[in-house]
Design an enzyme around this catalytic site. Structure first.
Site, PDB file in Angstrom:
ATOM      1  CE  LYS A  88      36.532  80.255  79.679  1.00 42.64           C
ATOM      2  NZ  LYS A  88      36.870  79.626  80.953  1.00 42.64           N
ATOM      3  CG  ASP A  89      40.320  81.950  83.198  1.00 45.12           C
ATOM      4  OD1 ASP A  89      39.145  81.619  83.458  1.00 45.12           O
ATOM      5  OD2 ASP A  89      41.136  81.204  82.622  1.00 45.12           O
ATOM      6  NE  ARG A 136      29.224  81.208  81.605  1.00 47.34           N
ATOM      7  CZ  ARG A 136      29.142  80.340  80.615  1.00 47.34           C
ATOM      8  NH1 ARG A 136      28.049  80.256  79.879  1.00 47.34           N
ATOM      9  NH2 ARG A 136      30.155  79.531  80.341  1.00 47.34           N
ATOM     10  NE  ARG A 137      30.528  76.503  80.098  1.00 47.97           N
ATOM     11  CZ  ARG A 137      31.849  76.473  80.215  1.00 47.97           C
ATOM     12  NH1 ARG A 137      32.395  75.794  81.209  1.00 47.97           N
ATOM     13  NH2 ARG A 137      32.618  77.089  79.340  1.00 47.97           N
ATOM     14  NE  ARG A 154      38.773  73.601  89.157  1.00 51.94           N
ATOM     15  CZ  ARG A 154      39.634  73.955  90.125  1.00 51.94           C
ATOM     16  NH1 ARG A 154      39.282  73.859  91.383  1.00 51.94           N
ATOM     17  NH2 ARG A 154      40.837  74.393  89.816  1.00 51.94           N
ATOM     18  NE  ARG A 160      37.823  71.563  83.174  1.00 56.20           N
ATOM     19  CZ  ARG A 160      37.338  72.767  83.401  1.00 56.20           C
ATOM     20  NH1 ARG A 160      36.227  73.155  82.785  1.00 56.20           N
ATOM     21  NH2 ARG A 160      37.929  73.599  84.237  1.00 56.20           N
ATOM     22  CB  CYS A 247      34.392  82.398  90.642  1.00 59.15           C
ATOM     23  SG  CYS A 247      35.186  81.633  89.246  1.00 59.15           S
TER      24      CYS A 247
END
Length: 318
Positions: A88-89, A136-137, A154, A160, A247
């Site tokens: 996904k990155d 997206r979230r 971040r 996190r 992004c």
């Protein structure tokens, strides 16, 4: 396990130095070492721009490509032979001279709710602070739960989790795959159904990148390809590429075969495009018989064409 012999005498894996990136690199190293016991496989840890800039959202500093540029420079200069990424990155278009040589088997692609107080998003009270690093979230949260306060988050997984434990957030949303791989499954309060939080393109899959002129490395990585995962993420990435996903775009796509474990037959692709506030959301899905990468990409392009016909351009960056 059957061992093979078509590999260089040494392989150097470029990797970020976060705990998750190192887990991924060690996982690939161990698989390569098992396949090629005569090959010396080592890691080259590196810090990327994406790791260094932690006070601003990714969308404002250049996107997830900041996590891989330094690794590509190391491969370009001959200091590394391949790099392991969370797929996904990886930008939808590979830079000239590089190729995605393999996509390994996918872990759980869903998003996960992490909280010590709540076990469902529906339990969070008005004004509860939810942390996420993903537009997206954020868009999907704002659409379904407009009473929540969605705040940027971040840092690596450990950072996190620490911020959550310090009380800076009531809950955070992370990729389930990263939590599972790092041994934090017990921190997952709930796995979010894809209907509630459609995953990012390629979420849960590992992408192995190398220089496209390194035919020896491409050949050595071939046994790590998982056919089912490769076809699914190829459809997702084709959809995103056609819409110029980045992004800065709240975009999601998730593909799964109707018969899990059987990479032939009907592939079901669901996708979403939204504005950041979740006020305008386009959803769609397509199914198609898929037997090749060309079929999978055609599925993604067909769904992208449908989105464009429905006015998706107004939600894309200009």
């Amino acid at each position: 396990m059957e061992t093979l012999s078509n590999a260089p005498s040494t392989l150097v894996i470029a990797t970020r130095e976060s705990a998750l990136a190192l887990w991924q690199a060690h996982h690939v190293r161990d698989r390569l070492q098992a396949l090629y016991p005569q090959t010396r496989v080592t890691l080259r840890g590196m810090t990327t721009q994406g790791d260094q800039i932690l006070d601003r959202p990714l969308a404002t500093i250049g996107g997830k490509g900041l996590f891989i540029k330094e690794l590509e420079v190391a491969m370009e200069e001959g200091h590394a032979d391949l790099a392991v990424h969370s797929l996904k990155d990886v930008p939808m278009d590979m830079p000239p001279g590089f190729t995605l040589a393999a996509v390994a088997k996918r872990e759980d692609p869903r998003d996960a709710l992490v909280s010590s107080r709540y076990t469902a998003l529906s339990q969070l009270p008005k004004g509860a602070v939810v942390g996420t690093s993903s537009l997206r979230r954020e868009a999907q949260l704002r659409e379904r739960y407009p009473h929540l306060s969605v705040t940027p988050l971040r840092g690596n997984v450990n950072t996190r989790l620490r911020k959550l434990d310090e009380g800076q957030y009531d809950a955070i949303i992370l990729a389930a795959a990263g939590l599972i791989r790092l041994g934090f499954s017990e921190r997952i309060a709930a796995l979010l159904d894809v209907e509630d939080s459609l995953p990012a393109v390629g979420q849960g899959a590992l992408g192995l990148e190398c220089r496209e002129d390194r035919k020896d490395v491409i050949k050595a990585l071939a046994p790590l390809i998982d056919a089912e995962t490769l076809l699914a993420v190829s459809a997702e990435r084709a959809f995103s590429r056609a819409l110029g996903g980045s992004c800065q775009t709240p975009l999601a796509a998730h593909a799964v075969f109707d018969n899990a474990g059987d990479p032939s037959g009907a592939l079901w692709l669901r996708a979403l495009l939204a504005d950041r506030e979740g006020r305008e959301v386009i959803r769609g899905e397509h199914r198609a018989e898929v037997a090749s990468l060309a079929d999978a990409e055609a599925l993604g392009l067909a769904l992208a064409d449908e989105f464009m016909a429905r006015g998706a351009r107004r939600l894309l960056p200009t």
